[in-house]
Scaffold this motif. Structure first.
Motif, PDB file in Angstrom:
ATOM      1  N   UNK A   1      51.793  75.833 -26.134  1.00 38.12           N
ATOM      2  CA  UNK A   1      51.522  74.918 -27.247  1.00 38.12           C
ATOM      3  C   UNK A   1      50.350  73.982 -26.978  1.00 38.12           C
ATOM      4  N   UNK A   2      50.150  73.625 -25.715  1.00 42.34           N
ATOM      5  CA  UNK A   2      49.170  72.613 -25.357  1.00 42.34           C
ATOM      6  C   UNK A   2      48.025  73.246 -24.561  1.00 42.34           C
ATOM      7  N   UNK A   3      46.777  72.985 -24.933  1.00 42.49           N
ATOM      8  CA  UNK A   3      45.642  73.512 -24.167  1.00 42.49           C
ATOM      9  C   UNK A   3      45.656  72.975 -22.732  1.00 42.49           C
ATOM     10  N   UNK A   4      45.287  73.784 -21.789  1.00 42.08           N
ATOM     11  CA  UNK A   4      45.352  73.407 -20.378  1.00 42.08           C
ATOM     12  C   UNK A   4      44.655  72.079 -20.052  1.00 42.08           C
ATOM     13  N   UNK A   5      43.501  71.784 -20.642  1.00 34.78           N
ATOM     14  CA  UNK A   5      42.866  70.495 -20.315  1.00 34.78           C
ATOM     15  C   UNK A   5      43.729  69.280 -20.685  1.00 34.78           C
ATOM     16  N   UNK A   6      44.741  69.466 -21.522  1.00 31.59           N
ATOM     17  CA  UNK A   6      45.599  68.356 -21.951  1.00 31.59           C
ATOM     18  C   UNK A   6      46.896  68.246 -21.144  1.00 31.59           C
ATOM     19  N   UNK A   7      47.139  69.156 -20.210  1.00 30.01           N
ATOM     20  CA  UNK A   7      48.413  69.169 -19.496  1.00 30.01           C
ATOM     21  C   UNK A   7      48.658  67.876 -18.718  1.00 30.01           C
ATOM     22  N   UNK A   8      47.652  67.397 -18.011  1.00 33.68           N
ATOM     23  CA  UNK A   8      47.833  66.180 -17.228  1.00 33.68           C
ATOM     24  C   UNK A   8      48.084  64.989 -18.150  1.00 33.68           C
ATOM     25  N   UNK A   9      47.315  64.928 -19.236  1.00 37.54           N
ATOM     26  CA  UNK A   9      47.492  63.849 -20.214  1.00 37.54           C
ATOM     27  C   UNK A   9      48.895  63.899 -20.809  1.00 37.54           C
ATOM     28  N   UNK A  10      49.361  65.080 -21.142  1.00 35.31           N
ATOM     29  CA  UNK A  10      50.710  65.226 -21.696  1.00 35.31           C
ATOM     30  C   UNK A  10      51.755  64.745 -20.693  1.00 35.31           C
ATOM     31  N   UNK A  11      51.564  65.100 -19.441  1.00 37.70           N
ATOM     32  CA  UNK A  11      52.498  64.684 -18.403  1.00 37.70           C
ATOM     33  C   UNK A  11      52.566  63.161 -18.322  1.00 37.70           C
ATOM     34  N   UNK A  12      51.414  62.507 -18.338  1.00 42.36           N
ATOM     35  CA  UNK A  12      51.374  61.043 -18.298  1.00 42.36           C
ATOM     36  C   UNK A  12      52.052  60.447 -19.532  1.00 42.36           C
ATOM     37  N   UNK A  13      51.820  61.033 -20.676  1.00 42.24           N
ATOM     38  CA  UNK A  13      52.429  60.518 -21.908  1.00 42.24           C
ATOM     39  C   UNK A  13      53.948  60.662 -21.870  1.00 42.24           C
ATOM     40  N   UNK A  14      54.422  61.746 -21.339  1.00 45.43           N
ATOM     41  CA  UNK A  14      55.869  61.951 -21.232  1.00 45.43           C
ATOM     42  C   UNK A  14      56.490  60.908 -20.303  1.00 45.43           C
ATOM     43  N   UNK A  15      55.816  60.643 -19.194  1.00 46.50           N
ATOM     44  CA  UNK A  15      56.315  59.633 -18.249  1.00 46.50           C
ATOM     45  C   UNK A  15      56.391  58.275 -18.932  1.00 46.50           C
ATOM     46  N   UNK A  16      55.333  57.891 -19.639  1.00 48.17           N
ATOM     47  CA  UNK A  16      55.306  56.580 -20.294  1.00 48.17           C
ATOM     48  C   UNK A  16      56.264  56.512 -21.469  1.00 48.17           C
ATOM     49  N   UNK A  17      56.475  57.615 -22.139  1.00 48.00           N
ATOM     50  CA  UNK A  17      57.478  57.627 -23.215  1.00 48.00           C
ATOM     51  C   UNK A  17      58.855  57.319 -22.629  1.00 48.00           C
ATOM     52  N   UNK A  18      59.143  57.893 -21.479  1.00 47.56           N
ATOM     53  CA  UNK A  18      60.418  57.617 -20.817  1.00 47.56           C
ATOM     54  C   UNK A  18      60.536  56.177 -20.350  1.00 47.56           C
ATOM     55  N   UNK A  19      59.442  55.642 -19.847  1.00 46.75           N
ATOM     56  CA  UNK A  19      59.482  54.257 -19.356  1.00 46.75           C
ATOM     57  C   UNK A  19      59.593  53.244 -20.492  1.00 46.75           C
ATOM     58  N   UNK A  20      58.960  53.534 -21.595  1.00 47.88           N
ATOM     59  CA  UNK A  20      58.907  52.546 -22.685  1.00 47.88           C
ATOM     60  C   UNK A  20      60.031  52.709 -23.705  1.00 47.88           C
ATOM     61  N   UNK A  21      60.355  53.940 -24.067  1.00 47.05           N
ATOM     62  CA  UNK A  21      61.269  54.156 -25.196  1.00 47.05           C
ATOM     63  C   UNK A  21      62.513  54.967 -24.817  1.00 47.05           C
ATOM     64  N   UNK A  22      62.331  56.087 -24.203  1.00 50.00           N
ATOM     65  CA  UNK A  22      63.453  56.987 -23.929  1.00 50.00           C
ATOM     66  C   UNK A  22      64.014  56.714 -22.535  1.00 50.00           C
ATOM     67  N   UNK A  23      64.619  55.540 -22.390  1.00 52.21           N
ATOM     68  CA  UNK A  23      65.181  55.145 -21.100  1.00 52.21           C
ATOM     69  C   UNK A  23      66.407  55.998 -20.785  1.00 52.21           C
ATOM     70  N   UNK A  24      66.612  56.277 -19.535  1.00 53.15           N
ATOM     71  CA  UNK A  24      67.709  57.156 -19.126  1.00 53.15           C
ATOM     72  C   UNK A  24      69.069  56.598 -19.540  1.00 53.15           C
ATOM     73  N   UNK A  25      69.273  55.307 -19.375  1.00 47.31           N
ATOM     74  CA  UNK A  25      70.595  54.743 -19.661  1.00 47.31           C
ATOM     75  C   UNK A  25      70.778  54.319 -21.110  1.00 47.31           C
ATOM     76  N   UNK A  26      69.696  53.940 -21.773  1.00 47.57           N
ATOM     77  CA  UNK A  26      69.832  53.444 -23.145  1.00 47.57           C
ATOM     78  C   UNK A  26      68.564  53.746 -23.937  1.00 47.57           C
TER      79      UNK A  26
END
Ligand code: SF4
Length: 67
Positions: free
Chosen positions: A6-31
């Motif tokens: 789904x994602x072009x290879x040049x965007x893989x690192x950016x996607x990874x960073x965005x996923x990490x920050x989404x977890x830190x900011x919004x999709x917290x593990x506990x709540x």
């Protein structure tokens, strides 16, 4: 594998960073703040966290929370 198709290879690192920050900011593990989540409409786990928008917004972390 599916994401790679789904994602072009040049965007893989950016996607990874965005996923990490989404977890830190919004999709917290506990709540997760589902009521304030921009991908809630496509998330198969929506509803495991707070769904009330006002309460969910209080759970969202901002830059100030990481200083
Ligand atoms: S809707 Fe999905 S991605 Fe968004 S906060 Fe809830 S569980 Fe996480």
């Amino acid at each position: 594998m599916v994401v790679q198709q789904l994602i072009p290879q040049p965007e893989w690192t950016n996607l990874s960073q965005r996923m990490i920050w989404h977890g830190r900011r919004i999709c917290h593990a506990r709540k997760p703040a589902c009521g304030a989540c921009p991908v809630a409409k496509i998330c198969p786990s929506v509803g495991i966290g707070e769904m009330d928008k006002e309460k969910a917004l209080l759970l969202v972390k901002t830059d100030k929370d990481f200083r």
